[in-house]
Scaffold this active site. Structure first.
Site, mmCIF file in Angstrom:
data_model
loop_
_atom_site.group_PDB
_atom_site.id
_atom_site.type_symbol
_atom_site.label_atom_id
_atom_site.label_comp_id
_atom_site.label_asym_id
_atom_site.label_seq_id
_atom_site.Cartn_x
_atom_site.Cartn_y
_atom_site.Cartn_z
ATOM 1 N N GLU A 86 0.841 -1.193 0.000
ATOM 2 C CA GLU A 86 0.000 0.000 0.000
ATOM 3 C C GLU A 86 0.878 1.245 0.000
ATOM 4 O O GLU A 86 1.784 1.353 0.814
ATOM 5 C CB GLU A 86 -0.902 -0.037 1.249
ATOM 6 C CG GLU A 86 -1.911 1.057 1.283
ATOM 7 C CD GLU A 86 -2.594 1.242 -0.064
ATOM 8 O OE1 GLU A 86 -3.314 0.337 -0.489
ATOM 9 O OE2 GLU A 86 -2.392 2.288 -0.694
ATOM 10 N N LYS A 131 8.195 -1.620 -2.462
ATOM 11 C CA LYS A 131 7.627 -0.837 -1.369
ATOM 12 C C LYS A 131 8.744 -0.260 -0.503
ATOM 13 O O LYS A 131 8.748 0.927 -0.164
ATOM 14 C CB LYS A 131 6.680 -1.715 -0.548
ATOM 15 C CG LYS A 131 6.114 -1.064 0.690
ATOM 16 C CD LYS A 131 5.208 0.106 0.346
ATOM 17 C CE LYS A 131 5.100 1.072 1.466
ATOM 18 N NZ LYS A 131 3.886 1.255 2.103
ATOM 19 N N CYS A 181 6.337 4.606 8.699
ATOM 20 C CA CYS A 181 6.963 3.870 7.588
ATOM 21 C C CYS A 181 8.420 4.189 7.320
ATOM 22 O O CYS A 181 9.230 3.282 7.173
ATOM 23 C CB CYS A 181 6.176 4.111 6.310
ATOM 24 S SG CYS A 181 4.631 3.234 6.306
HETATM 25 C C1 UDX Z 1 4.788 7.447 3.621
HETATM 26 C C2 UDX Z 1 4.781 7.342 2.086
HETATM 27 O O1 UDX Z 1 4.599 8.654 1.526
HETATM 28 C C3 UDX Z 1 3.674 6.414 1.630
HETATM 29 O O2 UDX Z 1 3.729 6.246 0.226
HETATM 30 C C4 UDX Z 1 3.843 5.065 2.330
HETATM 31 O O3 UDX Z 1 2.776 4.204 1.969
HETATM 32 C C5 UDX Z 1 3.881 5.240 3.839
HETATM 33 O O4 UDX Z 1 4.907 6.162 4.201
HETATM 34 P P1 UDX Z 1 3.369 8.770 5.440
HETATM 35 O O5 UDX Z 1 4.443 8.365 6.386
HETATM 36 O O6 UDX Z 1 1.959 8.534 5.815
HETATM 37 O O7 UDX Z 1 3.573 8.057 4.019
HETATM 38 O O8 UDX Z 1 3.500 10.349 5.138
HETATM 39 P P2 UDX Z 1 4.464 11.245 4.205
HETATM 40 O O9 UDX Z 1 3.622 12.287 3.587
HETATM 41 O O10 UDX Z 1 5.282 10.446 3.283
HETATM 42 O O11 UDX Z 1 5.385 11.977 5.278
HETATM 43 C C6 UDX Z 1 6.343 11.289 6.064
HETATM 44 C C7 UDX Z 1 7.158 12.270 6.883
HETATM 45 O O12 UDX Z 1 8.023 13.046 6.060
HETATM 46 C C8 UDX Z 1 6.298 13.274 7.651
HETATM 47 O O13 UDX Z 1 6.848 13.481 8.929
HETATM 48 C C9 UDX Z 1 6.391 14.524 6.806
HETATM 49 O O14 UDX Z 1 6.154 15.698 7.540
HETATM 50 C C10 UDX Z 1 7.823 14.431 6.317
HETATM 51 N N1 UDX Z 1 8.083 15.178 5.059
HETATM 52 C C11 UDX Z 1 7.414 14.837 3.917
HETATM 53 C C12 UDX Z 1 9.031 16.184 5.041
HETATM 54 O O15 UDX Z 1 9.654 16.492 6.064
HETATM 55 N N2 UDX Z 1 9.294 16.843 3.866
HETATM 56 C C13 UDX Z 1 8.645 16.533 2.698
HETATM 57 O O16 UDX Z 1 8.940 17.163 1.667
HETATM 58 C C14 UDX Z 1 7.673 15.504 2.729
#
Ligand code: UDX
Ligand code: ADP
Length: 469
Positions: A160, A219, A275
């Protein structure tokens, strides 16, 4: 074969929204989401769902009781289903071999054993949880040992890719769906059956079919590459602060190169979430296990850079506050690991606040969605007697940002909630101790305007020299 009855084992952040959207888009399929946690299932059946996710209520309320059901009777629904998603948790191991790095597959194994013991007819078993490459092999060994002439199991990997906070749009319109299978005749038939489920709403060209191992590794690879981009821009943010460059400007200029692209280049206080850290460490462990230490160390650096970024921010705060925060009031805005979720797993806020508590500061916390109980649980050290009481003495959980900021020496933006952009900062400034320090760990505020009000502002990746950027 046509799938008519789906059971999803695990009613968490992945299983819940994913299976709910399948039910929503496939009215001809009965979907039951099962969990061993009675409280969680009760919440899924109530008006207040156990997880906050924009758009989730609409989806669940539209099909609950029609073709979407929730239950703790895992065995019954395994038996009834022709396709079973395994969406249980795969946390990083806390002890034993690979502790701190490898994924704990105990829940996946327990769910697989349940399927093996209970099934009286053939099933397609789908790995949904993120697992190390070749986990399907272990599942297969368990299932094969229990298969008979009448009961056969096919295993698919269907990782996913949804991100929390945007799970529903991600599920309704995914960039791609990935389905891996063994390249045998029955493996391919099972793969086609799952393709047919997703084809209810996803164009066929967006459904990728691969072999099992490519799917499992993709993944981990996707999360590793996304996390790597964040660590890369965060590494550059330190260079920006030391040189007077502005990390937003650098990210914009660099991201305009179509080969690089603009997404996931937002500097921050560090990535969190269930993740990224887990999957990077998983990849590191896998690489070491495969006797590829150079590869392992390469990916480990992505993790280490994230730890460095959090510590660097804490150091900056302490040094700016005249090298001590003892007995000072530090207001922290945001506790979730990102906006639009109540999830706190691996949130940078936890690391930061624990460090502030170590320094004997008093921390006032406000987050619009995180449950108070969750904050206490995250900040207390497990197993330490009376630790919860000590935490309660050192923190206050506030009803809004204004209460948190009142009489504070410093205000720290840790999560990028939209509401923090439009707070009445004049009012906040008046209520704070002077000088009023503001640290933007998410680069969301208008720093020049805040400086005009009187704040002393530090933004990650900007303003090496106060007021110059
Ligand atoms: C992530 C992946 O995006 C997703 O595809 C996978 O299925 C699960 O892991 P998620 O952890 O829910 O999703 O959120 P995501 O939007 O990826 O953000 C992860 C972390 O990175 C957050 O703490 C976010 O604030 C941070 N982040 C994200 C940044 O610091 N900078 C960015 O440019 C993007
Ligand atoms: P994720 O973010 O991967 O969805 P969660 O921890 O939110 O992880 O959800 C996983 C869910 O799986 C939990 O609610 C847990 O109770 C459930 N679970 C774990 N093992 C089993 C099992 N053997 N049978 C049913 N549910 C299980």
């Amino acid at each position: 074969m046509t799938v008519k009855n789906i059971c999803c084992i695990g009613a968490g952040y992945v299983g819940g929204p994913t299976a709910a959207v399948i039910a929503y888009k496939c009215p001809d399929i009965k979907v039951t989401i099962c969990d061993i946690n009675q409280k969680r299932i009760d919440a899924w059946m109530s008006d207040k769902l156990p997880i906050y996710e924009p758009g989730l209520e609409e989806v669940v309320f539209a099909c609950r009781g029609k073709n979407l059901f929730f239950s703790t009777d895992v065995d019954k629904h395994i038996e009834e289903a022709d396709l079973i998603f395994v969406s249980v948790n795969t946390p990083t191991k806390k002890q034993g071999l690979g502790a701190g790095m490898a994924a704990d597959l105990a829940y996946v194994e327990a769910a697989t054993r349940r399927i093996a013991n209970v099934a009286k007819s053939s099933k397609i078993v789908v790995e949904k949880s993120t697992v190390p490459c070749r986990t399907a092999q272990s599942m297969r060994t368990i299932l094969d040992a229990n298969s008979t002439d009448n009961v056969k199991f096919d295993i698919l990997s269907n990782p996913e890719f949804l991100a929390e906070g945007t799970a529903i749009p991600d599920l309704l319109k995914p960039d791609r769906v990935l389905i891996g299978s063994l390249q045998t005749e029955s493996g391919k038939a099972a793969q086609q059956a799952l393709v047919d489920v997703y084809s209810h709403w996803i164009p066929r060209e967006n459904i990728i079919t691969t072999n099992l191992w490519s799917s499992e590794l993709s993944k981990l690879a996707a999360n590793a590459l996304l996390a790597q981009r964040i660590s890369s821009i965060n590494a550059l943010s330190a260079v920006c602060e030391a040189t007077g460059a502005d990390v937003d400007e650098v990210a914009y200029a660099v991201g305009r190169d179509t080969r690089i692209g603009s997404k996931f280049l937002k500097a921050s206080v560090g990535f969190g979430g269930s993740c990224f850290q887990k999957d990077i460490l998983n990849l590191v462990y896998l690489s070491y296990s495969l006797n590829l230490p150079e590869v392992a160390e390469y990916w480990n650096q992505v993790y280490l850079m994230n730890e460095y970024q959090k510590k660097r921010f804490v150091k900056k705060i302490i040094s700016t506050l005249f090298n001590t925060i003892t007995h000072k009031k530090i207001a922290v805005l945001g506790f979730a690991f990102k906006k639009d979720t109540g999830d706190t797993r691996e949130s940078a806020a936890i690391t930061l606040i624990k460090d502030f508590m170590q320094e004997n500061a008093h921390v006032a916390i406000y987050d619009p969605k995180v449950e108070h109980e969750q904050i206490y649980m995250d900040l207390a050290e497990p197993g330490v007697v009376d630790n919860r009481k000590q935490v309660q003495e050192k923190i206050t959980i506030c009803k809004d940002a204004y209460e948190a900021a009142k009489d504070a020496d410093a205000l720290i933006i840790v999560t990028e909630w939209d509401e923090f952009k439009s707070l009445d900062y004049e009012r906040i400034y008046k209520d704070m101790q002077k000088p009023a320090f503001l640290f933007d760990g998410r680069l969301i505020l208008d720093a020049p305007k805040l400086r005009e009000i009187g704040f002393k502002v530090h933004v990650i990746g900007k303003n090496a020299l106060e007021g110059r950027a």
